[in-house]
Design a protein around this motif. Structure first.
Motif, PDB file in Angstrom:
ATOM      1  N   GLN A 113     -14.453  -6.785  88.495  1.00 40.56           N
ATOM      2  CA  GLN A 113     -15.419  -6.639  88.292  1.00 40.56           C
ATOM      3  C   GLN A 113     -16.889  -6.475  89.008  1.00 40.56           C
ATOM      4  O   GLN A 113     -17.385  -6.398  88.894  1.00 40.56           O
ATOM      5  N   ARG A 114     -16.409  -6.541  90.680  1.00 44.06           N
ATOM      6  CA  ARG A 114     -17.341  -6.198  92.058  1.00 44.06           C
ATOM      7  C   ARG A 114     -17.743  -4.719  91.413  1.00 44.06           C
ATOM      8  O   ARG A 114     -18.644  -3.358  91.511  1.00 44.06           O
ATOM      9  N   GLU A 116     -16.707  -2.847  89.077  1.00 37.46           N
ATOM     10  CA  GLU A 116     -17.757  -2.720  87.262  1.00 37.46           C
ATOM     11  C   GLU A 116     -19.251  -2.992  87.677  1.00 37.46           C
ATOM     12  O   GLU A 116     -19.869  -1.944  87.132  1.00 37.46           O
ATOM     13  N   GLU A 117     -19.608  -3.825  88.485  1.00 41.97           N
ATOM     14  CA  GLU A 117     -21.110  -3.963  89.234  1.00 41.97           C
ATOM     15  C   GLU A 117     -21.630  -3.003  89.873  1.00 41.97           C
ATOM     16  O   GLU A 117     -22.369  -2.246  89.639  1.00 41.97           O
ATOM     17  N   LYS A 118     -20.830  -2.247  90.732  1.00 35.30           N
ATOM     18  CA  LYS A 118     -21.382  -1.469  91.255  1.00 35.30           C
ATOM     19  C   LYS A 118     -21.391  -0.646  90.353  1.00 35.30           C
ATOM     20  O   LYS A 118     -22.608   1.223  90.135  1.00 35.30           O
ATOM     21  N   ARG A 120     -21.379  -0.454  87.064  1.00 30.21           N
ATOM     22  CA  ARG A 120     -22.999  -0.415  86.488  1.00 30.21           C
ATOM     23  C   ARG A 120     -24.381   0.127  87.475  1.00 30.21           C
ATOM     24  O   ARG A 120     -24.988   1.036  86.408  1.00 30.21           O
ATOM     25  N   GLU A 121     -24.601  -0.244  88.477  1.00 29.75           N
ATOM     26  CA  GLU A 121     -25.627   0.025  89.306  1.00 29.75           C
ATOM     27  C   GLU A 121     -25.884   1.740  89.592  1.00 29.75           C
ATOM     28  O   GLU A 121     -26.926   2.074  89.495  1.00 29.75           O
TER      29      GLU A 121
END
Length: 150
Positions: A113-114, A116-118, A120-121
């Protein structure tokens, strides 16, 4: 604007399923442990009641056959208490193992999840940069047209 695509999405889905299964197994283990504790408490209560009957029954007339049967019942309850206590210990060990498995699965899911967040950012930053470049190019084009017209 190009659409966001996370290359590790299948891994995230698998880890989410694994985490869900581990959470359910942990919940079942906790439930089994609680039931074992309740059985242990009930057995302890029965043993205490039988002990009380055994020791308080000495005040009146002493009947050997009745005392022997009470003592056998007391011994049987004591043995059952030992067995139930073993089951409680086993259930606690299983519960701790399931807890460790759940925490590990949860940690692995959070890693993806982390990531994926990175991703996306990073994607948002690239899209914003591309939009800003397009706007700058458009503004430069308009400014150059105005300079030509004047």
């Amino acid at each position: 604007m190009k659409r966001f695509r996370f290359p590790l999405r299948p891994v995230a889905v698998l880890r989410a399923h694994r985490e869900l299964r581990a959470r359910e197994a942990f919940a079942l283990a906790v439930h089994a442990y609680v039931q074992a504790e309740e059985r242990h408490a009930a057995t302890r209560k029965r043993v205490a009641e039988l002990a009380e009957v055994l020791f308080l029954g000495r005040d009146g007339t002493y009947l050997a056959a009745e005392a022997a049967s009470l003592f056998r019942a007391y011994r049987a309850e004591c043995e059952e208490e030992v067995q139930v206590e073993r089951r409680v210990i086993e259930a606690r060990a299983v519960m701790q193992q399931r807890r460790v498995e759940y925490l590990e699965a949860n940690r692995q899911l959070k890693v993806v999840q982390r990531l994926e967040e990175k991703a996306r950012e990073t994607h948002r930053a690239e899209v914003n940069w591309a939009e800003q470049s397009a706007l700058d190019e458009f503004a430069g084009y308009r400014a150059s047209r105005r300079a030509i017209l004047t």
